[in-house]
Design an enzyme around this catalytic site. Structure first.
Site, PDB file in Angstrom:
ATOM      1  N   SER A  72      44.919  42.923  33.577  1.00  0.00           N
ATOM      2  CA  SER A  72      44.370  41.568  33.549  1.00  0.00           C
ATOM      3  C   SER A  72      45.184  40.666  32.626  1.00  0.00           C
ATOM      4  O   SER A  72      45.789  41.125  31.653  1.00  0.00           O
ATOM      5  CB  SER A  72      42.920  41.594  33.071  1.00  0.00           C
TER       6      SER A  72
HETATM    7  N1  SAH Z   1      41.017  45.845  32.808  1.00  0.00           N
HETATM    8  C1  SAH Z   1      41.958  46.473  33.678  1.00  0.00           C
HETATM    9  C2  SAH Z   1      41.869  45.811  35.036  1.00  0.00           C
HETATM   10  C3  SAH Z   1      42.423  46.621  36.098  1.00  0.00           C
HETATM   11  S1  SAH Z   1      42.297  45.909  37.698  1.00  0.00           S
HETATM   12  C4  SAH Z   1      43.349  46.316  33.103  1.00  0.00           C
HETATM   13  O1  SAH Z   1      43.608  45.326  32.419  1.00  0.00           O
HETATM   14  O2  SAH Z   1      44.198  47.163  33.359  1.00  0.00           O
HETATM   15  C5  SAH Z   1      40.708  46.456  38.221  1.00  0.00           C
HETATM   16  C6  SAH Z   1      40.458  47.945  38.209  1.00  0.00           C
HETATM   17  O3  SAH Z   1      39.189  48.175  38.813  1.00  0.00           O
HETATM   18  C7  SAH Z   1      41.472  48.761  38.988  1.00  0.00           C
HETATM   19  O4  SAH Z   1      41.996  49.767  38.169  1.00  0.00           O
HETATM   20  C8  SAH Z   1      40.648  49.348  40.154  1.00  0.00           C
HETATM   21  O5  SAH Z   1      41.065  50.623  40.564  1.00  0.00           O
HETATM   22  C9  SAH Z   1      39.259  49.384  39.557  1.00  0.00           C
HETATM   23  N2  SAH Z   1      38.200  49.398  40.572  1.00  0.00           N
HETATM   24  C10 SAH Z   1      38.099  48.679  41.705  1.00  0.00           C
HETATM   25  N3  SAH Z   1      36.967  48.975  42.358  1.00  0.00           N
HETATM   26  C11 SAH Z   1      36.332  49.920  41.618  1.00  0.00           C
HETATM   27  C12 SAH Z   1      35.101  50.644  41.777  1.00  0.00           C
HETATM   28  N4  SAH Z   1      34.288  50.442  42.816  1.00  0.00           N
HETATM   29  N5  SAH Z   1      34.767  51.527  40.824  1.00  0.00           N
HETATM   30  C13 SAH Z   1      35.547  51.741  39.736  1.00  0.00           C
HETATM   31  N6  SAH Z   1      36.718  51.091  39.524  1.00  0.00           N
HETATM   32  C14 SAH Z   1      37.106  50.197  40.475  1.00  0.00           C
END
Ligand code: SAH
Length: 227
Positions: A72
């Site tokens: 993010s």
């Molecule tokens: N805060 C993280 C954001 C990653 S992007 C960072 O800065 O790295 C969003 C994340 O949510 C991804 O890793 C994706 O795999 C996860 N995600 C999406 N749908 C999901 C679900 N249903 N359950 C758990 N994780 C999920």
């Protein structure tokens, strides 16, 4: 906590000046919490991305972290954390979407205990290793579908979802403590809005916090938990 981050990777990128510049930029954009700005200065964002992207780690931008996911944007990390701090003082935070663990790391320095759920096992394992390598141990990790939350350790003082959904997951609001708050992006691609749901004694209060852009929170029926 002792800071042994600087030797991790890439001389120069880790300088105080680079991190201060990012924090200053976030402050100029409206982040007010000195605690949050301080943690942005402390956590080395470049160790959360691929080495090839490390030189861009202190730009205020989202970057790819593999599996079609992104780390993010620092402003959004700071904004969501600030919102959680306002209403979820104290203890326990549930994070949905561990990703590369950057948001998790910032939270871990501001709250007592973090419970983090991620559906992509490879990302989860790497994040756990990465956070431990910089001395962060107050995080528990779960490989599961975030729509379910993590009931076992609830209710939570704060819940943060770092992927966007068309609706607020019912099971997550059920796992909010009274006076707890949930922060998440809501809405379809191109029309997402950051929202805050506060659980009061008898009702839930919704508040809109501005437009954002996140990867989707994958829906139950589409989920195949990867091994
Ligand atoms: N805060 C993280 C954001 C990653 S992007 C960072 O800065 O790295 C969003 C994340 O949510 C991804 O890793 C994706 O795999 C996860 N995600 C999406 N749908 C999901 C679900 N249903 N359950 C758990 N994780 C999920």
């Amino acid at each position: 906590m002792t800071n042994n981050y600087d030797d991790k990777r890439g001389i120069g990128m880790t300088s105080d000046r680079t991190r201060n510049r990012l924090a200053k930029r976030l402050e100029d954009q409206g982040i007010k919490s000195l605690d949050v700005l301080d943690k942005i200065r402390v956590i080395p964002r470049h160790i959360f991305v691929d080495e090839a992207l490390a030189s861009r780690a202190y730009e205020d931008t989202a970057l790819p972290i593999g599996h079609g996911q992104t780390i993010s944007q620092p402003f959004i990390v700071a904004r969501m954390t600030e919102e959680l701090l306002k209403y979820a003082q104290g203890g326990k935070i549930l994070e949905i979407g561990t990703g590369c663990g950057y948001q998790t790391a910032i939270l871990s320095l501001l709250f007592e205990k973090i419970f983090s759920v991620e559906r992509i096992k490879d990302l989860l394992i790497k994040s756990k290793k990465r956070l431990r390598s910089i001395g962060i141990y107050n995080v528990s990790y779960l490989h599961d579908d975030g729509w379910n939350g993590w009931k076992k350790y609830g209710p939570y003082d704060g819940i943060i979802v770092t992927a966007a959904a068309a609706e607020v997951p019912e099971k997550l609001v059920q796992q909010l403590a009274v006076n707890g708050t949930l922060v998440m992006p809501l809405g379809p691609e191109g029309k997402q809005e950051l929202i805050n749901v506060k659980r009061c004694k008898e009702k839930f209060e919704y508040k809109k916090l501005g437009a954002v852009s996140f990867v989707p929170l994958i829906k139950l029926s589409l989920i195949h938990i990867s091994e």
